[in-house]
Enzyme design. Structure first.
Site, mmCIF file in Angstrom:
data_model
loop_
_atom_site.group_PDB
_atom_site.id
_atom_site.type_symbol
_atom_site.label_atom_id
_atom_site.label_comp_id
_atom_site.label_asym_id
_atom_site.label_seq_id
_atom_site.Cartn_x
_atom_site.Cartn_y
_atom_site.Cartn_z
ATOM 1 N N CYS A 2 -2.664 2.872 -0.996
ATOM 2 C CA CYS A 2 -3.353 1.818 -0.239
ATOM 3 C C CYS A 2 -4.661 2.318 -0.548
ATOM 4 C CB CYS A 2 -2.794 1.922 1.085
ATOM 5 S SG CYS A 2 -3.919 0.551 2.097
ATOM 6 N N GLU A 103 -2.888 -4.774 -2.738
ATOM 7 C CA GLU A 103 -1.862 -3.872 -3.829
ATOM 8 C C GLU A 103 -2.334 -4.575 -5.059
ATOM 9 O OE1 GLU A 103 -1.192 -0.709 -3.410
ATOM 10 O OE2 GLU A 103 -0.663 -0.515 -1.449
#
Length: 229
Positions: A2, A103
């Site tokens: 992340c 993402e």
């Protein structure tokens, strides 16, 4: 991993939604928080005050703070044993406040193209990532100030995120967030580090402006294509 997330909800709304304590006077909303920036965290289970910490954990024993650039995430599977994180896992856990994250999906020949996607709760509510923090003080380096830094824990992707990336941040629902801060039981803590129910998550492709940390604003999360999840 992340590497980018958003926290753009108005301060009082966030405080009410997550039962928080005091918030910083300068509330740092962003649609594009990036590593090395100050991000909103909650380290104290009693006050639940929001504290700004630099993203990229620098362990207390580090010789210099440059290690933080490699410590923006901690893997749930090894967080209890890895030297960089095990002390924080025992004693210095925190929540990282968010309302969405990004993402990148590899595409094209050889996966040379990275397509960004934005993920958020279908309910539209803010949430907390499971995080760790630490204090670092320079040793004989008076020209370098001390730091309070943090990292976001990741786990294997659920069915929604797996369409884009094999890992996702650990999202703690409200009751789990209290337990993450308060529990002293390693087994219970590890049980919280699991993928979110995919039925609660939505995602869509966004434009590549998010690739630059210099860019911000609600346009970053405008969908390029339809929702999925």
């Amino acid at each position: 991993m992340c590497g980018r997330f958003s926290m753009a909800i108005e301060a009082e709304k966030l405080k009410s939604a997550l039962a928080l304590g005091q918030l910083p006077l300068e509330w740092p909303t962003s649609y594009n928080f990036a590593p090395s920036q100050l991000i909103p965290t909650v380290p104290d289970p009693e006050t639940r005050d929001v504290v700004l910490m630099r993203w990229g954990l620098v362990p207390f024993w580090a010789k210099d703070p440059s290690i933080g650039a490699r410590m923006i995430n901690a893997r749930a599977e090894s967080v209890e044993e890895k030297p960089s994180f095990r002390n924080s896992f025992k004693h210095k856990r925190c929540l990282v406040l968010a309302d969405g994250f990004y993402e990148w999906k590899k595409a094209g020949a050889g996966g040379k193209v990275s397509i960004p996607y934005y993920f958020s709760l279908k309910s539209g509510e803010p949430f907390a990532f499971a995080g760790l923090w630490d204090d670092w003080e320079p040793k004989g380096l008076s020209q370098i100030p001390g730091l309070t830094t943090c990292t976001i824990i990741t786990t294997e992707a659920n069915d929604v995120v797996a369409e884009v990336h094999p890992r996702m941040p650990v999202i703690l629902e409200k009751e789990a967030s209290f337990r993450w801060l308060e529990s002293g039981d390693p087994a219970e803590l590890k049980s919280l580090l699991r993928p979110l129910d995919p039925e609660k998550l939505q995602a869509w492709e966004v434009g590549r402006a998010v690739n630059s940390p210099a860019n911000d604003g609600p346009g970053l999360i405008d969908p390029v294509k339809g929702l999925f999840g």
